[in-house]
Structure formats: structure tokens, C-alpha cells
Design a protein around this motif. Structure first.
Motif, PDB file in Angstrom:
ATOM      1  N   VAL A 225     -31.110  46.802  73.933  1.00  0.00           N
ATOM      2  CA  VAL A 225     -31.990  45.675  73.608  1.00  0.00           C
ATOM      3  C   VAL A 225     -31.351  44.433  74.233  1.00  0.00           C
ATOM      4  CG1 VAL A 225     -33.029  44.291  71.769  1.00  0.00           C
ATOM      5  CG2 VAL A 225     -32.724  46.758  71.457  1.00  0.00           C
ATOM      6  N   LYS A 226     -32.164  43.674  75.020  1.00  0.00           N
ATOM      7  CA  LYS A 226     -31.615  42.545  75.781  1.00  0.00           C
ATOM      8  C   LYS A 226     -32.098  41.222  75.220  1.00  0.00           C
ATOM      9  CE  LYS A 226     -33.396  44.501  79.362  1.00  0.00           C
ATOM     10  NZ  LYS A 226     -33.886  44.789  80.732  1.00  0.00           N
ATOM     11  N   ALA A 227     -31.189  40.222  75.240  1.00  0.00           N
ATOM     12  CA  ALA A 227     -31.523  38.861  74.828  1.00  0.00           C
ATOM     13  C   ALA A 227     -30.895  37.907  75.838  1.00  0.00           C
ATOM     14  CB  ALA A 227     -30.986  38.579  73.432  1.00  0.00           C
ATOM     15  N   ASN A 228     -31.679  36.887  76.331  1.00  0.00           N
ATOM     16  CA  ASN A 228     -31.187  36.007  77.393  1.00  0.00           C
ATOM     17  C   ASN A 228     -30.587  34.702  76.869  1.00  0.00           C
ATOM     18  OD1 ASN A 228     -33.464  34.688  76.566  1.00  0.00           O
ATOM     19  ND2 ASN A 228     -34.647  35.044  78.459  1.00  0.00           N
ATOM     20  N   SER A 229     -30.357  34.632  75.532  1.00  0.00           N
ATOM     21  CA  SER A 229     -29.698  33.449  74.958  1.00  0.00           C
ATOM     22  C   SER A 229     -29.229  33.788  73.546  1.00  0.00           C
ATOM     23  CB  SER A 229     -30.662  32.262  74.901  1.00  0.00           C
ATOM     24  OG  SER A 229     -31.704  32.505  73.961  1.00  0.00           O
ATOM     25  N   GLY A 230     -28.387  32.900  73.028  1.00  0.00           N
ATOM     26  CA  GLY A 230     -27.917  33.097  71.659  1.00  0.00           C
ATOM     27  C   GLY A 230     -29.064  33.001  70.659  1.00  0.00           C
ATOM     28  N   ARG A 231     -29.963  32.046  70.882  1.00  0.00           N
ATOM     29  CA  ARG A 231     -31.101  31.895  69.982  1.00  0.00           C
ATOM     30  C   ARG A 231     -32.009  33.121  70.013  1.00  0.00           C
ATOM     31  NH1 ARG A 231     -31.147  26.850  68.053  1.00  0.00           N
ATOM     32  NH2 ARG A 231     -30.051  25.222  69.244  1.00  0.00           N
ATOM     33  N   ALA A 232     -32.213  33.676  71.235  1.00  0.00           N
ATOM     34  CA  ALA A 232     -33.035  34.881  71.362  1.00  0.00           C
ATOM     35  C   ALA A 232     -32.389  36.052  70.615  1.00  0.00           C
ATOM     36  CB  ALA A 232     -33.235  35.231  72.831  1.00  0.00           C
TER      37      ALA A 232
ATOM     38  N   ILE B  11     -33.931  38.206  67.379  1.00  0.00           N
ATOM     39  CA  ILE B  11     -34.027  39.673  67.316  1.00  0.00           C
ATOM     40  C   ILE B  11     -33.356  40.198  66.047  1.00  0.00           C
ATOM     41  CG2 ILE B  11     -33.228  41.814  68.399  1.00  0.00           C
ATOM     42  CD1 ILE B  11     -33.552  40.344  71.123  1.00  0.00           C
ATOM     43  N   LEU B  12     -32.196  39.620  65.733  1.00  0.00           N
ATOM     44  CA  LEU B  12     -31.414  40.099  64.584  1.00  0.00           C
ATOM     45  C   LEU B  12     -32.044  39.748  63.235  1.00  0.00           C
ATOM     46  CD1 LEU B  12     -27.847  39.328  65.943  1.00  0.00           C
ATOM     47  CD2 LEU B  12     -28.825  41.595  65.553  1.00  0.00           C
ATOM     48  N   LEU B  13     -33.020  38.834  63.262  1.00  0.00           N
ATOM     49  CA  LEU B  13     -33.752  38.558  62.025  1.00  0.00           C
ATOM     50  C   LEU B  13     -34.608  39.749  61.608  1.00  0.00           C
ATOM     51  CD1 LEU B  13     -34.915  34.835  62.521  1.00  0.00           C
ATOM     52  CD2 LEU B  13     -33.288  35.709  60.821  1.00  0.00           C
ATOM     53  N   LYS B  14     -35.066  40.529  62.587  1.00  0.00           N
ATOM     54  CA  LYS B  14     -35.948  41.669  62.316  1.00  0.00           C
ATOM     55  C   LYS B  14     -35.212  43.001  62.393  1.00  0.00           C
ATOM     56  CE  LYS B  14     -40.018  39.252  64.167  1.00  0.00           C
ATOM     57  NZ  LYS B  14     -41.099  39.287  65.177  1.00  0.00           N
ATOM     58  N   GLU B  15     -34.209  43.063  63.265  1.00  0.00           N
ATOM     59  CA  GLU B  15     -33.475  44.313  63.459  1.00  0.00           C
ATOM     60  C   GLU B  15     -31.987  44.076  63.195  1.00  0.00           C
ATOM     61  OE1 GLU B  15     -34.527  46.420  67.139  1.00  0.00           O
ATOM     62  OE2 GLU B  15     -35.963  44.797  67.520  1.00  0.00           O
ATOM     63  N   TYR B  16     -31.392  44.976  62.409  1.00  0.00           N
ATOM     64  CA  TYR B  16     -29.963  44.820  62.108  1.00  0.00           C
ATOM     65  C   TYR B  16     -29.213  46.152  62.204  1.00  0.00           C
ATOM     66  CZ  TYR B  16     -32.083  46.038  57.620  1.00  0.00           C
ATOM     67  OH  TYR B  16     -32.827  46.624  56.643  1.00  0.00           O
ATOM     68  N   ASP B  17     -29.896  47.197  62.711  1.00  0.00           N
ATOM     69  CA  ASP B  17     -29.258  48.510  62.796  1.00  0.00           C
ATOM     70  C   ASP B  17     -28.606  48.737  64.156  1.00  0.00           C
ATOM     71  OD1 ASP B  17     -31.771  48.447  63.972  1.00  0.00           O
ATOM     72  OD2 ASP B  17     -32.182  50.565  63.580  1.00  0.00           O
TER      73      ASP B  17
END
Length: 419
Positions: free
Chosen positions: A34-41, A45-51
């Protein structure tokens, strides 16, 4: 690979080419990237997924760098155990120290060595799998322990139930034995005491028939004897009915002052007290939980007996007082003993148990009227109150009856009364 074995890795970098490079290095391991292009992004993502099993994060990013992002990630309880590996082009001690301080588990330096990245990611993935396996095993052990604890509690409850059933069975056997003894005594009374007046009625009836022409005075004498025998039988039958009736509770338990109960019993005996010129002294008595109607019957019977078994030419003197005993474990409350002491004819102390047996008399009814029912009724009533009744005496030296009663609230002493 089963769904539960799939490994999710979050890769955070502000450059698209770096994201694609890392994804290509790890693609042969069948990880879910799973890719994120910034700390905020990443935070979004981690608000919905934590596994996630692992987070790979670039340190140098605009707006929010990797250290700041990691600090925010670890503020959430569900994410605090997710390991973070920082990717950086700088290997200064200060940067490394800061990274470990915010929770980093390792560093990978640019340019990224593909083989080193795969090895390090593989090590943390394996650690994640083992940790997850340990958690599953721990939960199984906890469940097994809880199940075992429930079985132990159920077994203990069953044992308690068995012990309680055994206790009830023993009590029932004791009660049954008592009932059988009472039935035996009743059979004796039916075959002896009740038949005695019947024999007299028959004998004197036959004599009247045989002396039809005899003197009227003699016939009247026989009729009077028949009448007396009938009265005696009526007394015995009435006594049986009273004794049977007291096997059933006579009301609800309530807090009452025993002084008032005794005064009510004395009021009922007022005529007999006046006739015998009796003196009754009542010391302060406690307040206890009892069935008032039945407890009044106890004191009525005991005071009546004290008046009945008085000495000739001597006025009865009756003293009623109480003593408090220490807390009793068996009853769970304070215990009181009420004493009814008289100056009557008394009895031999060896009969102190026999006098509470139904129809048991120490004197002939020709000497002193009665059926031998009163004290047995008192005993039955005290058993209903989880209490007791005993007696001590000497010939020509009076008798003392002791009534034991448990109570369940603070005692309030009444006034001192002298009658």
C-alpha cells in the motif's frame, strides 16, 4: 497463501519513482503493498486500516517529515506495535538517534540495496508472523484456562449442591424421626389415655342400666362420673388439635418488644393471677424478630404453668428476665436467653427433657389439671423460631424455664414493669 497469512506493508515516500522501486523489489514475496506519497496521506490510510505488518517510510518529505509522521502514528493504541523502518540518505548520529527515539526499529540508507531491503523486510515479516502466532496461542490458552475455570466453578457448585442436598436429607430424616416418635406417642395416647375415659363411660353406663330401679342419688353419681370422663376426653382431643395446629406458622416474623408480648400474655391470665395472689416481675426484655401470636402462646403457657404448679398456701412469685449471649455463627445474629423463674413445687431435674414430650406428665391429672400438651407446643414454636427451650428445677425449690431466641437488629430495652 491463505488470507490470514497475507502481509501488508505501507510504503511512504513523496517521490513516485521511489515508491515504484520499492514495490518492484518486494513484488516477488507476494506482499500486499500500500503506497502513500506523503505523511498526511499515510495517516489518512491508517485511519481506516491498521493491520499492517511493517511501515517503510522516507525521512525527508515536504510538509511533514517521517519522524513527525511516526510520532503521530504511535499515538494510536492500535498502531503502536507496527514496526517502522526509516529510509534516508543521511546517516548522521543525530538523525539516527531521533529516529529511534520516535520508535523506529531500523534504518535503510539510500541508494537502497535491493537484497538488503528484502532481507530486513523478511526478518520483520517473520517476526510479525511469530508474534501473531504467539498471540493466537496465548488467546487459546486464555480461552482454555477460562473454560477450565468454569468447569472448576461448576464442579464446586455441584459439590455444594450435593452437600446441601445431603444436609437437607439429614434434616428431613431427623424431622421424619421426630414425626415418627410423635406418631408413636399419639398411638400410645389413643390406646391408653383416650381409652381410659371411654372405659369409665362404658362401666358407669352399664351400672346405670343395671340399677334402673336404684336410688336416684347413686344414678346421679354415675352420671357425674360419666360427665367427668367426657370432659377429660374432650380436653385430650382439644390438646391434640392444638398440638397439630402449631406445626403451621401462625403469621409473619416481625420486630417486637418481648416486654409487650409478655404483658399481653399476663393480661390473658389476669383472673388466675388475682385468684392465686401471684406477683410477676418483668426486667427489661429485648426486641427480637418473632411471630408475635406464637411467641405470646409460649409465654402464656409458661406463666400459666408457673401458676398451676404453685405450692399450697404460698403465693406464686414469677421473675422474668433476659441475658444476652455473644454473637453466634450458627444463627448469624445476637442470641438472647429469656428466663421464667418461679417458686413452685418444682420437679426432679432428671425429667427436664421429658416434660417437653407431648402428653408427658409428671403428675396425675387428678392432682393437677392438664393434658401435657402446653410445653410440647412451646418447644415446637421455638423450633420454628430457630430457638430453644430448656428447664432446670429441684423438688420444692421452683423451676426456671429458659427460652433461647436469636435477633437480627439492635436491641431496645423496654421499661421495668412489676405486676
Amino acid at each position: 497463501m491463505q488470507d490470514q497469512d497475507l502481509i501488508k506493508i505501507l510504503v511512504v515516500d513523496d517521490r513516485e519513482d521511489n515508491l515504484l522501486s520499492i514495490e518492484s523489489i518486494l513484488e516477488r514475496e507476494s506482499y500486499i503493498i500500500v503506497k502513500a506519497n506523503s505523511g498526511r496521506a499515510a495517516l489518512k490510510i491508517l485511519l481506516k486500516e491498521y493491520d499492517f505488518s511493517l511501515i517503510l517510510m522516507d525521512v525527508q518529505m515536504p510538509d511533514m517529515n517521517g519522524f513527525e509522521t511516526a510520532a503521530l502514528i504511535y499515538q494510536r493504541d492500535k498502531l503502536k506495535d507496527v514496526p517502522i523502518i526509516f529510509i534516508t540518505a543521511h546517516n548522521e548520529d543525530e538523525a539516527i538517534f531521533r529516529g529511534y527515539k520516535v520508535g523506529a526499529v531500523d534504518f535503510i540508507y539510500k541508494p537502497v540495496n535491493p537484497e538488503l531491503l528484502r532481507i530486513k523486510v523478511g526478518l520483520f515479516v517473520e517476526l510479525y508472523r511469530k508474534t501473531k502466532s504467539l498471540i493466537v496461542q496465548e488467546q487459546k490458552l486464555l480461552n482454555a484456562n477460562a473454560s477450565l475455570q468454569r468447569e472448576i466453578e461448576e464442579k464446586e457448585a455441584s459439590e455444594l449442591k450435593v452437600r446441601e442436598l445431603n444436609r437437607q436429607l439429614i434434616q428431613n430424616n431427623i424431622h421424619l424421626k421426630t414425626v415418627n416418635e410423635e406418631l408413636d406417642r399419639f398411638a400410645y395416647i389413643a390406646s391408653h389415655d383416650l381409652q381410659e375415659p371411654l372405659r369409665k363411660i362404658r362401666v358407669f353406663s352399664d351400672m346405670i342400666i343395671q340399677k334402673k330401679t336404684g336410688p336416684a342419688e347413686e344414678v346421679d353419681k354415675y352420671v357425674m362420673k360419666i360427665t367427668n370422663a367426657t370432659i377429660r376426653m374432650q380436653q385430650l382431643v382439644s390438646g391434640l388439635l392444638r398440638f397439630s395446629r402449631h406445626s403451621i406458622q401462625g403469621g409473619d416474623f416481625e420486630a417486637v418488644d418481648l416486654t409487650e408480648i409478655v404483658r399481653e400474655a399476663i393480661t390473658e391470665l389476669e383472673i388466675k393471677i388475682q385468684q392465686t395472689n401471684a406477683r410477676i416481675t418483668i426486667d427489661p426484655l429485648p426486641a427480637v424478630f418473632v411471630i408475635p401470636l406464637l411467641m405470646r402462646q409460649v409465654f402464656y403457657n409458661l406463666i400459666s404453668n408457673a401458676l398451676k404448679f404453685r405450692k399450697k398456701e404460698v403465693s406464686p412469685e414469677i421473675h422474668i428476665y433476659s441475658q444476652q449471649e455473644e454473637h453466634r455463627e450458627a444463627t448469624g445474629s445476637t442470641y438472647y436467653r429469656i428466663f421464667i423463674k418461679d417458686n413452685g413445687i418444682g420437679f426432679e431435674n432428671q425429667y427436664s427433657d421429658d416434660i417437653f414430650v407431648v402428653f408427658k406428665r409428671l403428675h396425675s391429672y387428678h392432682e393437677i389439671e392438664g393434658t401435657g400438651i402446653g410445653l410440647s407446643i412451646c418447644k415446637k414454636i421455638m423450633e420454628q423460631h430457630n430457638g430453644s427451650i430448656t428447664a432446670i428445677s429441684e423438688i420444692d425449690n421452683g423451676a426456671t424455664f429458659i427460652v433461647g431466641i436469636p435477633e437480627k437488629q439492635q436491641v431496645r430495652l423496654g421499661n421495668h414493669f412489676t405486676f
